[in-house]
Design an enzyme around this catalytic site. Structure first.
Site, PDB file in Angstrom:
ATOM      1  N   PHE A 212       0.846  -1.192   0.000  1.00  0.00           N
ATOM      2  CA  PHE A 212       0.000   0.000   0.000  1.00  0.00           C
ATOM      3  C   PHE A 212       0.878   1.237   0.000  1.00  0.00           C
ATOM      4  O   PHE A 212       2.075   1.165   0.311  1.00  0.00           O
ATOM      5  CB  PHE A 212      -0.943  -0.007   1.209  1.00  0.00           C
ATOM      6  CG  PHE A 212      -2.399   0.119   0.823  1.00  0.00           C
ATOM      7  CD1 PHE A 212      -3.024  -0.898   0.130  1.00  0.00           C
ATOM      8  CD2 PHE A 212      -3.128   1.269   1.137  1.00  0.00           C
ATOM      9  CE1 PHE A 212      -4.365  -0.766  -0.239  1.00  0.00           C
ATOM     10  CE2 PHE A 212      -4.459   1.396   0.771  1.00  0.00           C
ATOM     11  CZ  PHE A 212      -5.083   0.385   0.076  1.00  0.00           C
TER      12      PHE A 212
ATOM     13  N   GLN B 176      -7.145  14.991   4.098  1.00  0.00           N
ATOM     14  CA  GLN B 176      -6.527  14.135   3.083  1.00  0.00           C
ATOM     15  C   GLN B 176      -7.294  14.140   1.770  1.00  0.00           C
ATOM     16  O   GLN B 176      -8.496  13.904   1.755  1.00  0.00           O
ATOM     17  CB  GLN B 176      -6.451  12.700   3.600  1.00  0.00           C
ATOM     18  CG  GLN B 176      -5.863  11.742   2.561  1.00  0.00           C
ATOM     19  CD  GLN B 176      -5.376  10.451   3.187  1.00  0.00           C
ATOM     20  OE1 GLN B 176      -6.150   9.561   3.476  1.00  0.00           O
ATOM     21  NE2 GLN B 176      -4.076  10.372   3.405  1.00  0.00           N
TER      22      GLN B 176
ATOM     23  N   HIS C 145      -7.532  12.007  -1.514  1.00  0.00           N
ATOM     24  CA  HIS C 145      -7.146  10.739  -2.125  1.00  0.00           C
ATOM     25  C   HIS C 145      -6.831  11.030  -3.584  1.00  0.00           C
ATOM     26  O   HIS C 145      -7.593  11.729  -4.249  1.00  0.00           O
ATOM     27  CB  HIS C 145      -8.298   9.742  -2.006  1.00  0.00           C
ATOM     28  CG  HIS C 145      -7.900   8.331  -2.282  1.00  0.00           C
ATOM     29  ND1 HIS C 145      -7.563   7.888  -3.536  1.00  0.00           N
ATOM     30  CD2 HIS C 145      -7.765   7.259  -1.460  1.00  0.00           C
ATOM     31  CE1 HIS C 145      -7.249   6.598  -3.465  1.00  0.00           C
ATOM     32  NE2 HIS C 145      -7.360   6.197  -2.224  1.00  0.00           N
TER      33      HIS C 145
ATOM     34  N   LEU D 272     -14.645   6.780  -4.851  1.00  0.00           N
ATOM     35  CA  LEU D 272     -13.277   6.326  -4.592  1.00  0.00           C
ATOM     36  C   LEU D 272     -12.876   5.165  -5.508  1.00  0.00           C
ATOM     37  O   LEU D 272     -13.598   4.185  -5.633  1.00  0.00           O
ATOM     38  CB  LEU D 272     -13.186   5.874  -3.129  1.00  0.00           C
ATOM     39  CG  LEU D 272     -11.902   5.175  -2.689  1.00  0.00           C
ATOM     40  CD1 LEU D 272     -10.738   6.149  -2.699  1.00  0.00           C
ATOM     41  CD2 LEU D 272     -12.075   4.577  -1.300  1.00  0.00           C
TER      42      LEU D 272
ATOM     43  N   GLU E 199      -6.688   2.732  -3.621  1.00  0.00           N
ATOM     44  CA  GLU E 199      -5.239   2.673  -3.768  1.00  0.00           C
ATOM     45  C   GLU E 199      -4.773   1.266  -4.154  1.00  0.00           C
ATOM     46  O   GLU E 199      -3.719   1.096  -4.755  1.00  0.00           O
ATOM     47  CB  GLU E 199      -4.629   3.074  -2.420  1.00  0.00           C
ATOM     48  CG  GLU E 199      -3.177   3.374  -2.430  1.00  0.00           C
ATOM     49  CD  GLU E 199      -2.799   4.201  -1.187  1.00  0.00           C
ATOM     50  OE1 GLU E 199      -3.397   5.282  -1.008  1.00  0.00           O
ATOM     51  OE2 GLU E 199      -1.941   3.762  -0.419  1.00  0.00           O
TER      52      GLU E 199
ATOM     53  N   ARG F  36      -0.306   9.565  -0.083  1.00  0.00           N
ATOM     54  CA  ARG F  36      -1.419  10.223  -0.766  1.00  0.00           C
ATOM     55  C   ARG F  36      -1.225  11.733  -0.908  1.00  0.00           C
ATOM     56  O   ARG F  36      -1.598  12.311  -1.926  1.00  0.00           O
ATOM     57  CB  ARG F  36      -2.711   9.942  -0.011  1.00  0.00           C
ATOM     58  CG  ARG F  36      -3.115   8.503  -0.137  1.00  0.00           C
ATOM     59  CD  ARG F  36      -4.336   8.182   0.683  1.00  0.00           C
ATOM     60  NE  ARG F  36      -4.706   6.787   0.475  1.00  0.00           N
ATOM     61  CZ  ARG F  36      -5.654   6.161   1.166  1.00  0.00           C
ATOM     62  NH1 ARG F  36      -6.315   6.802   2.109  1.00  0.00           N
ATOM     63  NH2 ARG F  36      -5.948   4.898   0.908  1.00  0.00           N
TER      64      ARG F  36
ATOM     65  N   HIS G 100     -10.989  12.967   1.144  1.00  0.00           N
ATOM     66  CA  HIS G 100     -11.211  11.586   1.526  1.00  0.00           C
ATOM     67  C   HIS G 100     -11.286  11.384   3.029  1.00  0.00           C
ATOM     68  O   HIS G 100     -12.078  10.588   3.516  1.00  0.00           O
ATOM     69  CB  HIS G 100     -10.073  10.741   0.946  1.00  0.00           C
ATOM     70  CG  HIS G 100     -10.212   9.265   1.158  1.00  0.00           C
ATOM     71  ND1 HIS G 100     -11.336   8.569   0.790  1.00  0.00           N
ATOM     72  CD2 HIS G 100      -9.355   8.349   1.691  1.00  0.00           C
ATOM     73  CE1 HIS G 100     -11.173   7.290   1.094  1.00  0.00           C
ATOM     74  NE2 HIS G 100      -9.991   7.124   1.654  1.00  0.00           N
TER      75      HIS G 100
ATOM     76  N   ARG H 283      -2.320  10.644   6.615  1.00  0.00           N
ATOM     77  CA  ARG H 283      -2.565   9.248   6.981  1.00  0.00           C
ATOM     78  C   ARG H 283      -2.106   8.326   5.867  1.00  0.00           C
ATOM     79  O   ARG H 283      -2.272   8.637   4.692  1.00  0.00           O
ATOM     80  CB  ARG H 283      -4.057   9.037   7.213  1.00  0.00           C
ATOM     81  CG  ARG H 283      -4.436   7.601   7.488  1.00  0.00           C
ATOM     82  CD  ARG H 283      -5.912   7.461   7.776  1.00  0.00           C
ATOM     83  NE  ARG H 283      -6.752   7.640   6.607  1.00  0.00           N
ATOM     84  CZ  ARG H 283      -7.030   6.674   5.713  1.00  0.00           C
ATOM     85  NH1 ARG H 283      -6.523   5.471   5.836  1.00  0.00           N
ATOM     86  NH2 ARG H 283      -7.824   6.925   4.682  1.00  0.00           N
TER      87      ARG H 283
END
Lengths: 129, 594, 247
Positions: B118, B232, B234, B244, B247, B292, B360, B395
């Site tokens: 990730f 955040q 995304h 969304l 990721e 991100r 996000h 994050r």
């Protein structure tokens, strides 16, 4: 204030979509099959009497065009019911090889159409032999 | 008003964190009276929309220190390191617990759970259930909670106020949607787990329900909101809807392309692109697996260079997963395919997916300590609405699902311990506050002569946030945003509802949510204005550098009477990883702490 | 406002003032990319704030926004105006449920049915938290499909059996029970058998099959019910033939 409304279910639901209509058709085939079974029972009862008179009258009734018509309808209904049933086999008995599902058509043939054709073929062979 | 409903502990919010807390309480002490208040049926909570996975160290090639380092460097050193260490340590146990409750984690051929890489992570450690991890986690938790019939659920009740007496939080006032009645739900402790506030922006992955309710409740009760300037984006949302695209699409090998078909991330200090068929692709902490904040910022720079692609819903870049092939896409990313087909009109097996950065997640939230306790005795907060903080300024993807579990369970334990020792509930005092709340809401409902519709205020708030408090901000843009928000706040008094009925009045709820959102937006904008540095997701074009000398600190926004929030600061807890440069691009890093 | 509009004929019922339901028509701007939910939100924002409906994720995973669209149960976040344009679209609450208000149904009955099938993993032992329960990818695949249910209740609206027998557990609840029964980690099949094997359980189903047809997540509840019928029957014979609890 709460006062939930209970909506009536559409009374004509079985006419509303093709799927519902086909479902009703499938269920109605049972009427034909039940009718045929009644006829069979009566037939056996007559045969059980053992006299030639009853047998003759049975044959003449069976040969009557109305009887042939009803039998044809019962045959079509039975065939239709069988086909829907075979098509549903993969739903009832799904099979997997590892993570992958065996394709529905394979299950339907292996569990339904295949044996059906084999047995029908055997009966045909036995009768016409 | 009806009598107060009474419980030992009330959990507000039925998403992953709230449900985990409820189960923890039910398991800990079945004699405790526990209630879950949720404005939607719990399985509708937005945890359901999380896709990619949940991070925890489980494989032999991984280490707790490595997960800590990734999280801390990802946070641009704003995370509290004691909280991160605790989080990382408890994470594997929590994910295994969920496995024992039936979560359908993807598996290796030998039956062990599978992990995927990730963004911003040095080693693959993200557990996943195809690309519907949040959905499976939420339903597993909800269905497991059904086992405990002693836990009372108030489904479709909307909490409007924390009831505080004798300096302690002793319950909430909440509207029962189906009757419209405001009820007093008394409790010795309250756990807020109401999720984020992405809906303060117009373009967000967040569902309609994510309106920052719990944050606003706590804020009005005098609890500070911490690090609210860190929002955040995304990098990969569908244009138009903001839906969304996980990721995981990139961690399985998807690449981002500009209008020339270039892997443009290599121009932003994120490493060198490897061929998509190279066995080493995708590389950890590199290119498409960068964090991100950096990827979303790269999009804006690319846009400024004119390298993005026009679309009817704003400029986009392409997320290309075609080289994965249909079989792999269907197995690991079936939801991505479904979403792209339905909402972007393209099949990612054959065409690249148009994407753009989208709001996000709120890194900030209700200030809590490492045990999820807020400064207000009896009040706990957990999940996206809380800031503990493990996320800092940015994050890492797949940390938040794990966070729900680790701190959800912890909140349950902490609250149980607290109610064992706290005094009785001052029922009369809080009941009278709930009556006042009923009066306030009835007045809003019956008000005449107002001239503002919800939609006009909401639209103005959207515009203020998007234009002034987006990926890049500066003093003048933020000042304008603050001014507009103050003006919108004032116009709230003139709001006029069409709907005066009691039963399931969703317009009333929308008005109360709007009030919450405006308060939260205000805290975001003012916290951003006060932080004159750039760190993680907070990028000030007028202060482009990180300033550890002045801002290795959490911001704390306190509500004031009518005016702008008062911003104070709290030092970041540093344990073993002193602040350093964030290094991405597959360069070697030393993950072990001192 | 674009030049083109589309009409939504929306079911209205406000318990505070209405004795029965009515249909209210709204003209809504027509955009190709709009789903019916967008149109409903536009009405609520700009025309009539009294219209009530549930929604949240608008990406087909939270399960809130199921409604009858021209008589078919659909998720309104996944039903596009362009598939109906230029004809009017009739929007009604899901059938087979009482209506709380407008497009909002009462879900209590479903929630108690769901709880009754014990949709959680049942194990005889307690296991240490350090240990995963192993499950091979093929064991996962055996139940995965049935774990995809989002509780949107479209299947309940499609099921004519529920009209005749409101106590029938219904497609989603049975599919979820079956999902746990198929899970290699679960040992609770026997505990779920009584409720599944009852008349209101699997035998309430005559296999119309529409639940599977309308399911937006390809869960195949009809398949789950038929498989559960086979399992329940096998179990019944086992109990009959092995009366000493050796099942």
């Amino acid at each position: 204030m709460r006062k939930p409304l209970v909506q009536p279910y559409p009374k004509d639901w079985f006419l509303r979509t093709r799927a519902y209509r086909l479902f009703m058709l499938r269920e109605l085939t049972s009427v034909c099959i039940a009718g045929y079974l009644v006829f069979m029972l009566w037939w056996l009862y007559q045969l059980g009497k053992g006299d030639t008179e009853s047998f003759r009258s049975l044959l003449s009734i069976a040969k009557h065009p109305v009887s042939i018509g009803l039998h044809t309808i019962a045959l079509i209904a039975a065939a239709w019911h069988s086909i829907t049933w075979f098509n549903l086999t993969p739903l009832v008995m799904p099979m997997r090889i590892g993570e992958d599902r065996v394709p529905n058509v394979v299950i339907a043939i292996a569990m339904g159409y295949g044996p059906w054709l084999a047995v029908s073929g055997f009966i045909l062979w036995a009768t016409l032999r | 008003m009806s009598d107060a409903l009474q419980h030992d502990i009330v959990i507000v919010g039925g998403g992953g964190a709230g449900l985990r807390a409820a189960i923890a309480l039910a398991e800990l002490d079945p004699t405790l009276s526990v209630a879950v208040v949720s404005k939607v049926y719990p399985m509708r909570s937005h945890t359901v929309a999380a896709e990619g996975g949940a991070a925890a160290v489980i494989k032999d090639n991984d280490s707790l220190d490595a997960h800590c380092y990734d999280t801390i460097s990802g946070s641009d050193w704003l995370a509290d390191q004691d909280a991160v260490e605790l989080f990382v340590r408890e994470a594997p146990k929590e994910l295994i617990q969920l496995e024992h409750w039936g979560c359908p984690w993807n598996r290796e051929p030998d039956g062990h759970v599978a992990v995927r890489p990730f963004g911003g992570m040095n080693i693959e450690r993200t557990w996943f259930a195809a690309d519907k991890t949040g959905f499976h986690m939420l339903h597993t938790l909800f269905q497991t909670l059904l086992k405990y019939d002693e836990v009372v659920r108030y489904d479709e009740w909307f909490a409007t106020k924390l009831l505080v007496a004798d300096g302690r939080c002793q319950g909430v006032a909440a509207i029962e949607l189906r009757t419209g009645q405001v009820r007093c739900i008394a409790a010795k402790a309250v756990i807020l787990s109401t999720g984020g506030a992405g809906r303060i922006f117009p373009f967000t992955t967040n569902g309609a329900i994510k309106t920052g309710d719990g944050m606003a409740l706590a804020y009005r009760a005098g609890v500070p909101l911490k690090d609210m300037e860190f929002v955040q984006y995304h990098p990969t949302g569908l244009p138009g809807t903001g839906i969304l695209i996980t990721e995981a699409a990139r961690s399985e090998g998807g690449v981002l392309l500009n209008k020339h078909g270039e892997r443009y991330l290599s121009n932003y200090d994120l490493g060198e692109p490897l061929d998509v068929h190279d066995p080493k692709h995708p590389q950890m902490r590199s290119m498409e697996l960068g964090p991100r904040d950096r990827l979303s910022q790269a999009f804006v720079k690319e846009h400024e260079k004119g390298n993005t692609i026009d679309s009817p819903f704003g400029d986009v870049v392409h997320l290309d997963i075609r080289h994965l092939g249909e079989k792999k896409i269907d197995k690991l990313l079936p939801f991505v395919r479904e979403l792209a087909t339905n909402y972007a009109g393209i099949d990612p097996v054959h065409e690249p997916i148009p994407v753009r950065p989208v709001v996000h997640y709120m890194m900030g939230g209700i200030h809590t300590d490492i045990n999820t306790a807020t400064p207000l005795p009896g009040l706990y907060a957990v999940g996206e609405c809380a800031c503990i903080s493990i996320n800092g300024a940015n994050r890492l993807g797949s940390n938040s699902l794990t966070k729900l579990l680790v701190f959800g369970a912890r909140a349950g334990k902490a609250a149980a311990q607290y109610v064992g020792g706290c005094g009785a509930i001052s029922v009369a005092a809080i009941q009278s506050q709930a009556v006042d709340e009923q009066v306030r809401i009835t007045a809003l409902l019956n008000k005449t002569g107002g001239s503002e519709r919800i939609v006009s205020l909401r639209t103005d708030m959207y515009h203020a946030m998007e234009s002034g408090a987006g990926i890049f901000r500066d003093e003048s843009s933020l000042k304008r945003t603050c001014e507009t928000l103050a003006e919108v706040r004032g116009r709230l008094r003139d709001i006029q509802l069409d709907d005066r009925s009691n039963c399931f009045n969703t317009e009333l709820i929308a008005a109360l949510e709007l009030e919450n959102m405006i308060d939260i937006a205000n805290a975001v904008a003012h916290s951003a204005l006060a932080r004159t540095e750039s760190r993680g997701s907070h990028q000030r074009t007028d202060f482009p550098d990180r300033d550890d000398a002045n801002f290795l600190k959490h911001s704390m926004a306190y509500q004031t009477d009518g005016g702008p929030p008062r911003i104070e600061y709290l030092d970041v807890v540093i344990t073993r990883w002193p602040p350093a440069e964030r290094v991405y691009g597959a360069k070697p890093v030393e993950t072990a702490g001192e | 406002m674009p030049e083109q509009t589309i009409t939504l004929d929306v079911f209205r019922y406000r318990p505070d003032e209405d004795e029965r339901s009515t249909i209210q028509s709204y003209d809504v701007p027509y955009y190709e990319h709009w789903v019916i939910l967008d149109a409903l939100n536009w009405i609520k924002d700009h025309v009539d704030g009294t219209l009530s409906f549930r929604w949240s994720c608008r990406m087909g995973v939270c399960g809130s926004c199921g409604m009858m669209i021209n008589g078919d149960p659909k998720l309104t976040c996944a039903a596009f105006l362009k598939d109906y344009f230029p004809r009017a679209i009739r929007v009604e609450p899901l059938v087979n449920f009482p209506v709380e208000r407008d497009l909002v149904i009462v879900m209590d009955d479903f929630m108690s049915k769901l709880t009754s099938v014990k949709p959680w993993l049942i194990r005889d032992d307690t296991r240490p938290m350090e240990e995963e329960l192993l499950q091979s990818p093929s064991q996962l695949a055996a139940y995965k499909q049935f774990s995809m249910c989002i509780n949107c209740l479209l299947c309940y609206a499609a099921c004519p059996e529920l009209d005749g027998d409101p106590d029938f557990l219904g497609p989603a609840a049975i599919a979820l029970a079956h999902r746990y029964n198929l899970d290699s980690r679960d040992q609770g099949t026997a505990e779920r058998q009584d409720i599944l094997g009852a008349e209101e359980g699997v035998w309430g189903c005559a296999l119309v099959g529409e639940c599977t047809a309308v399911c937006p997540k390809n869960v195949d509840p009809a398949g789950a019910i038929q498989q559960a019928k086979v399992a329940v029957t096998k179990d019944w014979y086992k109990r009959l033939l092995l009366p000493w609890g050796k099942r």
